[in-house]
Every structure is written in C-alpha cells, then in structure tokens.
Design an enzyme around this catalytic site. Structure first.
Site, PDB file in Angstrom:
ATOM      1  N   ASP A  88      17.973  40.681  -6.290  1.00 53.07           N
ATOM      2  CA  ASP A  88      18.873  40.992  -5.480  1.00 53.07           C
ATOM      3  C   ASP A  88      18.705  41.431  -4.648  1.00 53.07           C
ATOM      4  OD1 ASP A  88      20.528  38.344  -5.975  1.00 53.07           O
ATOM      5  OD2 ASP A  88      19.995  38.716  -7.825  1.00 53.07           O
ATOM      6  N   LYS A 146      24.430  34.722   1.633  1.00 54.09           N
ATOM      7  CA  LYS A 146      25.272  34.165   0.062  1.00 54.09           C
ATOM      8  C   LYS A 146      26.362  34.567   0.668  1.00 54.09           C
ATOM      9  CE  LYS A 146      22.951  38.352  -2.456  1.00 54.09           C
ATOM     10  NZ  LYS A 146      22.011  38.084  -3.452  1.00 54.09           N
ATOM     11  N   HIS A 147      27.443  34.344   0.017  1.00 57.46           N
ATOM     12  CA  HIS A 147      27.143  33.219  -0.746  1.00 57.46           C
ATOM     13  C   HIS A 147      28.305  31.565  -0.265  1.00 57.46           C
ATOM     14  CE1 HIS A 147      27.376  36.475  -3.048  1.00 57.46           C
ATOM     15  NE2 HIS A 147      26.648  36.158  -3.670  1.00 57.46           N
ATOM     16  N   ARG A 199      29.851  44.743  -1.338  1.00 61.31           N
ATOM     17  CA  ARG A 199      28.350  44.187  -0.993  1.00 61.31           C
ATOM     18  C   ARG A 199      28.567  42.744   0.457  1.00 61.31           C
ATOM     19  NH1 ARG A 199      28.334  40.417  -6.341  1.00 61.31           N
ATOM     20  NH2 ARG A 199      26.377  39.424  -4.812  1.00 61.31           N
ATOM     21  N   ARG A 233      17.938  46.774  -7.561  1.00 60.59           N
ATOM     22  CA  ARG A 233      17.045  46.329  -8.362  1.00 60.59           C
ATOM     23  C   ARG A 233      16.076  47.817  -8.964  1.00 60.59           C
ATOM     24  NH1 ARG A 233      21.438  43.610 -10.304  1.00 60.59           N
ATOM     25  NH2 ARG A 233      21.811  41.136  -9.919  1.00 60.59           N
ATOM     26  N   HIS A 255      31.228  34.363 -11.843  1.00 60.02           N
ATOM     27  CA  HIS A 255      29.868  34.466 -13.091  1.00 60.02           C
ATOM     28  C   HIS A 255      31.142  34.588 -14.675  1.00 60.02           C
ATOM     29  CE1 HIS A 255      27.631  37.282 -10.378  1.00 60.02           C
ATOM     30  NE2 HIS A 255      26.914  36.695 -10.695  1.00 60.02           N
ATOM     31  N   ASP A 291      23.213  29.120  -5.836  1.00 59.04           N
ATOM     32  CA  ASP A 291      23.618  30.700  -7.195  1.00 59.04           C
ATOM     33  C   ASP A 291      23.297  30.218  -8.771  1.00 59.04           C
ATOM     34  OD1 ASP A 291      24.045  33.062  -7.657  1.00 59.04           O
ATOM     35  OD2 ASP A 291      26.317  32.623  -6.631  1.00 59.04           O
TER      36      ASP A 291
END
Length: 531
Positions: A76, A175-176, A145, A84, A188, A260
C-alpha cells in the site's frame, strides 16, 4: 492448467503477509503446504531499501520454487499518510496533497517515481491509487487519501497516477470500489453502509472508476461496504451484483478484481473471514487478501478448498481467476532484471530532491494564498498532538515526530505535546501556559474527529495572539477557524500528512517568508464547535 492441482490453483488466488523483516517459519510453511502465490508488505516488514530488496528476492525464490510462478509482491504505497517505505524522503505526497497542486502531471510524476523505487526493490504491485470521492468530510479512514470531493478531479489525478505506475513497470489497483468516500465509520473496525440511490452513485462515486477502466489499470480493489441500492444483503466484497454485474459487465472492466483485506472487522466480525472468502470468490473476486494472520490464512484456504470439492465454488470460477492471474504475472519484469543495488548514488538523490520539490508545491495556505503568516517573535508557543493511529491502515506510530518540538528547535520558545483529544482541564492548563507568548502555532491531526484538538485551538485563539494553525492530516480541521478569527489574523496551513519531511517543508517556507503554492480544491465546511 490441467497439470495444476486444485490446491495450487487456490494458492495463486491468495495474498498473505507476515510480521518482521524476514519470512518466519510459519509463513514459509504456509507457502510450502498451501502453495500461496503472493505476498503483501507493510511498514513493519521494511527497514531499508537494501533489506527490502533482499526480502523481495527471498520471497520470489521461495514462491517460484514452490509454485512454478512468480509472486505478486504487493504494497500500500499510496504516498502521504499511507506510505510503507522506510526512507521518508522517498514517500511521495498523498492524493489530496497532489490535487492541491492543481496539476495532474504531478500525480503522473508521483506514480512514475513510486514505480521506480518499488521496482528497484522487487515490489511489482502497488495497491494504489485511491479513487474514492471524499464527499463526507467526517470520513475517518479516507480523507487525505482521496484526491478530493470532486469526482472529475479524482478521476483526472487518479488516472495520471495509474499511468505513472504503469510506465514505471508496476501494477496498480484502484480502490475502494464502488466507493468508500461517503462513509462515517472505518471498515477496518465495523461494517459501513452507504445509503445513496443508484442515481446518486452514478453522479459521484462511480465516475472515477468508470473513467479509469479505460486507463492502463491492472486491478480494482473491492470495498467491505453495503450499498443497499445495489445489494442490500452483503457488502460489495461478496456481492455478485456489484463485482460481476456492475464492475465487470456494466463498466466493462476486464482486469484483475481483488479484495480488501479479509481480516478487516467489516467481514471478519459479521460474516467470518473463511466464509467471506468463499462469498468473495463466487461474487467474482479473483485475488483474496489475508494480510496479517497465518492461522486465518490457513483456515480460509482450507474453507475454499472444501467448497471447491463440494461444488459450492465451481471449477470454472477457479480456472477463470487463475487464467487472469497468470496472464498478468507473465507481464511482470524478470527477477534477474533487477540486479544491482536499489537506487544507489546520484539517482537516489535526484529522486529525493524531486519528491521534496513536489511536496513543497502541495503546502496550502488557508483561507487563501494571499495569507500572511504571523511573525513568531521572541517567545513563541508551539502546541499539538504527536501522531497516533487514526485507522488500522495507518502505520505504527513514530513517537519521535512532534510538531511542537520540531518548531521549537527551529524558532525557539515553548513546546507542548498534547493528548489525542484534550479535555477541559488540559485545555485550561495549556491556555494558561500560552498567555505570555509572543505568538502561537498550533497543530491538529484529524481534529474534526477528535474535537478536543479544535476546542484547544479556539481557546488559544481567544488570547488574541498572532496565530497559525496547521492541519497535519485532513484540511477539514481548518473549518474550526470562524470568519471572526480569520478577520482577526488567525490563519492556517493544510499540510495533508504528519511527517518529518512535511514539517521541514513548512519551517522552510516560514523561515524564507515564502507564499504557499498549494490551492484548496475542495470545500472546507465550517465546524460548529457547539456540537
């Protein structure tokens, strides 16, 4: 394909993760027994570019020896808040920040540089960009984002990011789908529902995806959200009406369709991860993510195998998914074409400079570019929270980052780190500490959700000092600055992320007395502090 066993076919349809900076025995055994063909990396897997390259080489060696096919190594790496990579200077600005430059070429550059960095280290699949339209300012998980609240802008910038990644030789996933921008809860943690009509979805959420279908997009990630106007029974992940009928047939997407993470509470809590994997495959999803827990991956692989044997999952569904996966893997760069040190020497420095210049273009003054920032004077007061985990997609918190301490180091004065959501007693104490300050600079970090931060800003503004407010994630925080405060000279900066790189960028602008280049391309609604 006839020589491939059922277990091997199913293994190609799964993407799994592991803790640490090298593969542990439990994960290696999972690959050997279940023939898992793909991996996802997180920040906890990466400590340097060199280590990342070695890890990716080890992953490819293991998976190719066990399955006969190369691995998708996914990450990601959106840029900004969701990055990351270990080297902070190599994380490009995020989506909303790039949109603030008002030049979609910058999104292309961000994609191209990201691809060069990832491919140089052995990662071949970036789970980006986000094509959600952030139409709900209180969205706790998307926010910065997203490229913004305008679907056409989201499409323009998102497609350029896709093109940059593609030209750099890295796969992408939008996404998403069909859109996570109008949720008020985090998938989440629980199961969101978007109660828009189909006509409303057509006018906003679906526009960027419908346009991206005609770009060099490799994959689409399906969300764990219920859309009752299309399918009231299950989230999109398990909805054939959404995955097959809408995305594949109606919009005409022929690329890879991926899930996901199936360990997210939206499916784990309400449907069970193994059972949800079966539902997702039958809905038309071809690549299943079990991102964290090996035992959950084992249970899910076993469940899918069992349902294939008893006929609940048809053989043609598995074979169709495998054909698409292997066709895409044939296009991957050969592992031996990535030999040598990743991005060493002058090229690495060039990339870092380009990203720094790009980030500087994103910093946005509020309420307009004509804002004059205050002179901090001899005794400035700096205050704000340290970064914290906003959603489960966030990285682990780096406690060494502090807006207040960074500013104090650069300008002198007093620094105070606050709690995540200050209460009345903490606010009163901090207000008293700031009474003798020559100027105040306060930072927020998702303060529109953690309202104590905004109450502190308003309390400090009441002191009548020259004041600057910096929103270190969502610019919606700046909605707490009333018209009265703006007229009195309180002003803001939208920075879109909380990192040492962005703090250095802000202090450089302030020291040089420069104007911010960024432009707000979205609406900042006023925040009623009485709520």
């Amino acid at each position: 394909m006839k020589k491939t066993t059922l277990r091997e076919k199913i293994g190609q349809m799964f993407v799994c993760g592991f803790p640490g900076t090298s593969m542990n025995g439990e994960f290696i055994e999972l690959v050997k027994k279940y023939k898992v063909g793909n991996v996802i990396l997180f920040k906890h897997n990466i400590e340097s570019l060199a280590q990342m390259k070695t890890l990716c080489a080890d992953i490819q060696k293991l998976i190719q020896s066990e399955t006969g096919f190369p691995a998708f190594i996914t990450i990601d790496q959106e840029g900004g808040a969701v990055s990351r990579l270990a080297e902070e200077e190599l994380n490009v600005p995020g989506a909303m920040a790039l949109a603030a430059t008002d030049d979609e070429k910058n999104a292309y550059t961000a994609g191209l540089l990201t691809a060069e960095i990832l491919r140089g280290c052995g990662v071949n699949f970036d789970l980006a960009p986000v094509l959600d339209v952030n139409s709900n300012p209180n969205n706790p998980v998307i926010g910065v984002r997203s490229y913004g609240d305008n679907p056409d802008i989201v499409a323009r910038f998102g497609i350029q990011m896709i093109r940059g990644l593609a030209e750099g030789g890295v796969l992408s996933s939008a996404k998403h789908f069909p859109g996570h921008g109008d949720t008020s809860v985090d998938s989440h943690l629980t199961l969101p529902t978007v109660r828009k009509t189909r006509a409303e979805l057509d006018k906003v959420e679906l526009i960027p995806f419908a346009k991206a279908v005609h770009s060099p997009l490799s994959a689409v990630t399906i969300s764990h959200i219920v859309f009752p106007a299309i399918d009231k029974d299950v989230p999109a992940t398990m909805s054939k009406k959404i995955v097959t009928d809408l995305l594949k047939k109606e919009l005409g997407f022929s690329g890879l369709v991926i899930s996901d993470c199936m360990e997210m509470k939206a499916v784990q809590k309400f449907f069970g991860t193994p059972q949800s994997c079966v539902g997702a495959i039958n809905a038309g999803i071809e690549l299943i993510f079990i991102s964290h827990t090996v035992s959950t991956a084992r249970d899910s692989l076993d469940e899918v195998f069992k349902e294939c044997e008893n006929g609940r999952i048809k053989a043609e569904v598995i074979d169709g998914a495998l054909s698409k996966i292997l066709a895409l893997k044939e296009k991957l760069p050969r592992a031996d074409s990535l030999s040598g040190n990743p991005l060493s020497g002058d090229r690495l420095n060039e990339i870092k400079k380009t990203i720094a210049d790009l980030r500087k273009k994103t910093i946005t003054a509020y309420p307009s570019a004509a804002v004059r920032f205050p002179d901090f004077g001899e005794n400035p007061f700096f205050v704000g929270p340290q970064p914290f985990i906003i959603t489960n997609v966030s990285n682990d918190v780096d406690a060494s980052i502090s807006f207040a301490s960074h500013m104090q180091k650069e300008f002198g004065g007093t620094a105070v780190d606050t709690s995540i959501d200050p209460g009345d007693a903490e606010i009163a104490k901090i207000r008293a500490q700031a009474e003798n300050a020559s100027a105040i600079a306060a930072a927020t970090y998702n303060g529109h959700v953690k309202r104590g931060q905004l109450k502190l800003v308003r309390a400090l503004a009441e002191l009548g000092k020259p004041m600057l407010v910096t929103a270190l994630r969502n610019p919606y925080d700046l909605g707490c600055l009333s018209e009265n405060l703006l007229q009195r000279g309180v002003c803001g900066i939208a920075a879109y992320e909380y990192s040492n790189s962005v703090l250095s960028c802000i202090t450089d602008i302030l020291k040089r007395g420069e104007n911010c280049e960024g432009r707000l391309g979205l609406t900042i609604p006023a925040i009623d502090m009485a709520e």
